[in-house]
Each structure stands twice: as structure tokens, then as C-alpha cells.
Design an enzyme around this catalytic site. Structure first.
Site, PDB file in Angstrom:
ATOM      1  CG  LEU A  50       6.196  -0.880   4.823  1.00  0.00           C
ATOM      2  CD1 LEU A  50       5.172  -1.772   4.130  1.00  0.00           C
ATOM      3  CD2 LEU A  50       6.128  -1.070   6.338  1.00  0.00           C
ATOM      4  CE  LYS A  51       8.734   7.346   3.077  1.00  0.00           C
ATOM      5  NZ  LYS A  51       7.521   8.090   3.455  1.00  0.00           N
ATOM      6  CB  ILE A  52      10.071   2.122  -1.881  1.00  0.00           C
ATOM      7  CG1 ILE A  52      11.393   2.856  -1.566  1.00  0.00           C
ATOM      8  CG2 ILE A  52       9.821   2.109  -3.388  1.00  0.00           C
ATOM      9  CD1 ILE A  52      12.620   2.137  -2.062  1.00  0.00           C
TER      10      ILE A  52
END
Length: 331
Positions: A180-182
Site C-alpha cells: 500500500l505504501k509503495i
């Protein structure tokens, strides 16, 4: 868990990690819990944290031995791998310890390190953050979290309304929060590119950057407006004796993770590819002491303007900054 009120530890005091740790220490003190134990490559970076009542540990291995829950906020995958290796080698007992990494690292790194720690009955949670240093200071970050459900429940109270305003649970697959962060960084970096293009448009056509910045802030929100302010205020190219808000090499690292996953799964990220090209060109031209938004300088050059605007520094030498060594977190 060793007690009802676990001992919390923190490693990584860059421009994101330090305000996050300070908010955590304030929470612990207000709730009469044991003070935070902290460590860092440069331990003097924790002086403000120490003034709040936190306790320094000279070595990461000592911190691990003394703590039940260990948060990390570090620059890249290599550092996280090194820390986990140290923890495994330097502690005879890791059983039931929880490691919470708030950095931006590749999902494969999380998978491997989670497996390595599980062999010692320890847990790794991925808990990367969205938001910059100023947001970290106010406790307004958005966290994603994934990993063993019971461990997530154990650390939630040290995140929500302490270091962050929102916690997005991504399930028990430890690498999901990293994914999700990427994915979120694709939006962040592409948005900085778009804001930079709009501000070059405003300057070249004679409209002016002030009106454009008002529009960006009012129509597209405080985050986009904040990116615009990085450009117009010159923060994209700060003085050489200061630390960038989020160093350009860290943003390039974040883009690299997303682009590598695109190749792995056979899809294209053309907008991110362009922004990545511009970030690398900015670093080649202006060096390491640049903010992640410094692709703006290249966009200015492409419009026959100077890389530097009137509020930025004017020129400078290439060189590693403290930020690239100690900083970590979100764009």
C-alpha cells in the site's frame, strides 16, 4: 508480552522518526507508562527526545534486549536487514517481541525478515506512514499496518491518536502494508510532478505562482498545496547546511521499488517513470541536498528558466547529507 504495560523502544531519529518518537514519548508519559528507550546511528539526534524523559540506549542490540515492542524508522531496506540481523545475533531471547517497521521498504524485504524473526518466535509488522515531517510533528500521519493480528492489536494504541490520525489495517500478510505504501508513493511522486508542471506553466505564461498556489490548495487540498509551497518557498533546493524535508535519494528509492514491481508483474507506470527521470536529473545537477520535489528544477530548465528560483539556494556542490543516512519514512 513481558507485562501489561510493555517496554517500548525506538530506533531511527531522522526528520520523520524524531517527531514521531517525541509524540510517542509524550503519550507514554501522560499515561504513566515506562519511558521510551531510543537509539540511533547518531545518538545526539535524540537530545530533544531525552529532554521529554526518554532513555537512550547506545546500541540497537541493547535496545532490543530491553524492549517488548521495537519501532524502527530508517532510510532503506539495507538498514532494516542489518538491524534484524543484529537483533537475531545479539539477543538470546526474542520470543514474543514485536518489531514494527514504519519505513518504506520492498514487500519482499518484509516477507524475508518476517520469516527470519518468526523462527525466533518474534513478529515483524509493516507499518509505513503517509505524510511529511510537519505532519509527523502534529501526530497527523496516516499509517498502514499488516502482520499477525494479535501483534497489530497490541501496538494500535501506540499509533492511533498518538503518532497518527488514521490506521489502515491491511490484513495478516505482513507485506501488504508495504504494498500500500509503495502504491501510495506512485500518487505522491506523480502529484509533485504535476504541481511542478502547473507552477512552471504559471510562471512562463505570466499568470504568477501565487494565484496558482491558491488554486492548488483550495481545489486539490492541503497536501497538493503543501507540495506547491515546497516549490515557491524554495524548499525544493534548501541551503547546503540544512536537511531536506525528504531527501531526493529517498524518493528515488521509493520510485525504484514501484517501478521494479511493475516490471515484475508486467505493467507500466509511465507517469512515475517520467517523474523518476526528472528526480534523477535533478540530483545529477544539484546534488543530494535537494528535496523530493526537486524535479521542479528540471521542469524549470525545460522551460528555459534557471533550476533555482528566487527563494531557493543558488547552486551548490554534490554531496551526501545527514538526511540520506539518518532519515526515513514518507514522501
Amino acid at each position: 508480552m513481558a507485562s501489561e504495560k510493555p517496554q517500548i523502544g525506538w530506533y531511527g531519529l531522522g526528520s520523520m522518526g524524531r517527531p514521531m518518537a517525541e509524540n510517542l514519548q509524550r503519550h507514554l508519559a501522560n499515561n504513566h507508562e515506562r519511558p521510551l528507550i531510543y537509539s540511533n546511528r547518531t545518538l545526539s539526534s535524540g537530545e530533544t527526545l531525552k529532554a521529554l524523559g526518554a532513555v537512550p540506549a547506545a546500541e540497537f542490540t541493547d535496545l532490543v534486549k530491553r524492549c517488548d515492542i521495537v519501532f524502527t524508522m530508517i532510510p532503506n531496506d539495507d538498514v532494516l536487514q542489518r538491524l534484524v540481523k543484529l537483533a537475531i545475533a545479539g539477543s538470546s531471547e526474542l520470543s514474543n517481541k514485536i518489531f514494527v517497521d514504519c519505513s518504506t521498504v520492498h514487500p519482499d524485504t518484509i516477507k524475508k525478515l518476517s520469516s527470519d524473526l518468526a523462527k525466533h518466535e518474534a513478529v515483524l509488522l509493516s507499518a509505513p506512514v503517509f505524510g511529511g515531517p510537519s505532519v509527523a510533528g502534529t501526530g497527523g500521519l496516516v499509517f498502514a499496518i499488516s502482520g499477525l493480528e494479535s501483534a497489530c492489536l497490541a501496538v494500535e494504541k501506540y499509533i492511533t491518536n498518538v503518532m497518527g490520525r488514521k490506521l489502515i489495517n491491511c490484513g495478516e500478510n505482513a507485506s501488504n502494508a508495504s504494498l500500500l505504501k509503495i502504491g501510495g508513493n506512485i500518487i505522491t511522486i506523480s502529484l509533485m510532478e504535476a504541481v511542478g508542471e502547473a507552477q512552471v506553466f504559471a510562471e512562463k505564461t505570466g499568470l504568477g505562482t501565487e494565484a496558482m498556489e491558491q488554486l492548488i490548495t483550495e481545489s486539490f487540498g492541503a497536501i497538493a498545496g503543501g507540495y506547491s509551497k515546497r516549490l515557491t518557498s524554495g524548499i525544493y533546493a534548501p541551503p547546503l547546511d540544512t536537511r531536506p524535508g525528504f531527501g531526493i535519494s529517498l524518493a528515488i528509492k521509493d520510485a525504484k521499488h514501484a517501478l521494479s514491481m511493475g516490471r515484475e508483474h508486467d505493467f507500466k507506470l509511465p507517469g512515475l517513470e517520467l517523474a523518476d527521470k526528472h528526480m534523477k536529473a535533478a540530483r545529477d545537477y544539484g546534488g543530494e541536498c535537494l528535496d523530493s520535489s526537486a524535479m521542479y528544477g528540471i521542469l524549470r530548465q525545460q522551460g528555459n528558466l534557471s533550476f533555482w528560483n528566487e527563494n531557493s539556494r543558488q547552486g551548490g556542490e554534490y554531496g551526501e547529507t545527514k538526511d540520506t543516512k539518518d532519515h526515513a519514512g514518507a514522501v
